[in-house]
Design a protein around this motif. Structure first.
Motif, short mmCIF file in Angstrom:
data_model
loop_
_atom_site.label_atom_id
_atom_site.label_comp_id
_atom_site.label_asym_id
_atom_site.label_seq_id
_atom_site.Cartn_x
_atom_site.Cartn_y
_atom_site.Cartn_z
N LEU A 16 -19.28 31.37 -12.01
CA LEU A 16 -19.74 30.29 -12.89
C LEU A 16 -19.06 30.37 -14.26
O LEU A 16 -18.72 29.33 -14.85
CB LEU A 16 -21.26 30.35 -13.05
CG LEU A 16 -22.07 29.97 -11.83
CD1 LEU A 16 -23.55 30.31 -12.02
CD2 LEU A 16 -21.88 28.50 -11.50
N SER A 17 -18.86 31.56 -14.75
CA SER A 17 -18.19 31.73 -16.05
C SER A 17 -16.76 31.19 -16.00
O SER A 17 -16.31 30.52 -16.93
CB SER A 17 -18.19 33.20 -16.47
OG SER A 17 -19.50 33.64 -16.71
N GLU A 18 -16.07 31.47 -14.90
CA GLU A 18 -14.71 30.95 -14.74
C GLU A 18 -14.70 29.43 -14.65
O GLU A 18 -13.86 28.77 -15.26
CB GLU A 18 -14.06 31.55 -13.49
CG GLU A 18 -13.71 33.01 -13.62
CD GLU A 18 -13.21 33.61 -12.31
OE1 GLU A 18 -12.96 32.86 -11.35
OE2 GLU A 18 -13.07 34.84 -12.27
N ARG A 19 -15.62 28.88 -13.89
CA ARG A 19 -15.71 27.42 -13.77
C ARG A 19 -16.02 26.79 -15.12
O ARG A 19 -15.48 25.74 -15.46
CB ARG A 19 -16.81 27.04 -12.77
CG ARG A 19 -16.41 27.18 -11.33
CD ARG A 19 -17.52 26.86 -10.36
NE ARG A 19 -18.12 25.56 -10.56
CZ ARG A 19 -19.31 25.21 -10.09
NH1 ARG A 19 -20.03 26.07 -9.38
NH2 ARG A 19 -19.80 24.00 -10.30
N LEU A 20 -16.88 27.44 -15.89
CA LEU A 20 -17.26 26.91 -17.20
C LEU A 20 -16.07 26.88 -18.15
O LEU A 20 -15.85 25.89 -18.85
CB LEU A 20 -18.39 27.75 -17.78
CG LEU A 20 -18.95 27.30 -19.12
CD1 LEU A 20 -19.51 25.89 -19.04
CD2 LEU A 20 -20.03 28.27 -19.59
N VAL A 21 -15.29 27.93 -18.16
CA VAL A 21 -14.09 27.97 -19.01
C VAL A 21 -13.15 26.83 -18.64
O VAL A 21 -12.64 26.10 -19.51
CB VAL A 21 -13.38 29.34 -18.91
CG1 VAL A 21 -11.99 29.29 -19.52
CG2 VAL A 21 -14.22 30.42 -19.57
N ALA A 22 -12.91 26.65 -17.35
CA ALA A 22 -12.00 25.59 -16.90
C ALA A 22 -12.54 24.21 -17.23
O ALA A 22 -11.80 23.33 -17.69
CB ALA A 22 -11.77 25.72 -15.40
N LEU A 23 -13.83 24.01 -17.05
CA LEU A 23 -14.42 22.70 -17.32
C LEU A 23 -14.42 22.39 -18.81
O LEU A 23 -14.16 21.25 -19.22
CB LEU A 23 -15.84 22.64 -16.76
CG LEU A 23 -16.49 21.26 -16.74
CD1 LEU A 23 -15.64 20.26 -15.97
CD2 LEU A 23 -17.88 21.35 -16.14
N ARG A 24 -14.68 23.40 -19.63
CA ARG A 24 -14.64 23.17 -21.09
C ARG A 24 -13.22 22.83 -21.54
O ARG A 24 -13.02 22.03 -22.43
CB ARG A 24 -15.19 24.39 -21.83
CG ARG A 24 -16.70 24.52 -21.66
CD ARG A 24 -17.25 25.71 -22.35
NE ARG A 24 -17.45 25.38 -23.76
CZ ARG A 24 -17.92 26.24 -24.64
NH1 ARG A 24 -18.20 27.47 -24.29
NH2 ARG A 24 -18.08 25.87 -25.89
N ARG A 25 -12.23 23.43 -20.90
CA ARG A 25 -10.84 23.12 -21.21
C ARG A 25 -10.55 21.65 -20.85
O ARG A 25 -9.94 20.91 -21.62
CB ARG A 25 -9.91 24.06 -20.45
CG ARG A 25 -8.46 23.98 -20.88
CD ARG A 25 -7.56 24.99 -20.17
NE ARG A 25 -8.11 26.33 -20.15
CZ ARG A 25 -8.38 27.03 -19.04
NH1 ARG A 25 -8.14 26.51 -17.86
NH2 ARG A 25 -8.86 28.25 -19.11
N GLN A 26 -11.00 21.24 -19.67
CA GLN A 26 -10.81 19.85 -19.24
C GLN A 26 -11.52 18.89 -20.18
O GLN A 26 -10.99 17.83 -20.52
CB GLN A 26 -11.34 19.65 -17.81
CG GLN A 26 -10.51 20.31 -16.76
CD GLN A 26 -9.13 19.68 -16.64
OE1 GLN A 26 -8.95 18.49 -16.83
NE2 GLN A 26 -8.15 20.50 -16.33
N LEU A 27 -12.71 19.25 -20.59
CA LEU A 27 -13.46 18.41 -21.52
C LEU A 27 -12.73 18.27 -22.85
O LEU A 27 -12.65 17.18 -23.42
CB LEU A 27 -14.86 18.98 -21.75
CG LEU A 27 -15.74 18.23 -22.74
CD1 LEU A 27 -15.98 16.79 -22.30
CD2 LEU A 27 -17.05 18.97 -22.94
N GLY A 28 -12.16 19.36 -23.33
CA GLY A 28 -11.39 19.31 -24.57
C GLY A 28 -10.20 18.37 -24.47
O GLY A 28 -9.93 17.58 -25.37
#
Length: 129
Positions: A16-28
């Protein structure tokens, strides 16, 4: 209070932590693309799935209900989505802190059932013949 968990929960936390980092990057990236203040349906659906999975992991933790839930069909701004993902990140950090081997009693970062069993097994002494 520190509680012992299964190693499967540690693996889920890391995933989940890895997915969160990737999703926050996409959101940015999406927020800076200038596509408007509302997040795309795909981004919202991905965030909703991540928030639901995070809630499943932390559901027995104190304060778990404060984690925002998101309907994948809901229209949200990039800013609102960023806030929800920050909350998920904080909840994952709190989960890790709650299940951490703070005193390094068992030689691992996490207090897991499997880690404690392995530690105790390594420390067993057997009679010499």
């Amino acid at each position: 209070m520190v509680e012992i968990i299964s190693f499967l929960k540690v693996l889920e936390h890391e995933r989940l932590s890895e997915r969160l980092v990737a999703l926050r990057r996409q959101l940015g990236r999406a927020a800076t693309d200038g596509t408007g203040p509302v997040a795309s349906p795909t981004l919202v659906a991905a965030a909703a799935a991540l928030l639901a999975d995070t809630y499943r992991l932390i559901s027995r933790e104190p304060g778990a209900r404060t984690l925002p839930r998101l309907d994948p069909r809901q229209a949200v701004t990039h800013r609102q989505l960023a806030t929800m993902l920050r909350d998920a990140d904080l909840k994952l950090d709190l989960f890790k802190y709650a299940h951490r081997d703070h005193d390094n009693d068992y030689g691992d970062e996490w207090l897991t059932i499997e880690g404690i069993e392995a530690f105790r097994e390594d420390r067993k002494t057997y009679p010499r013949f």
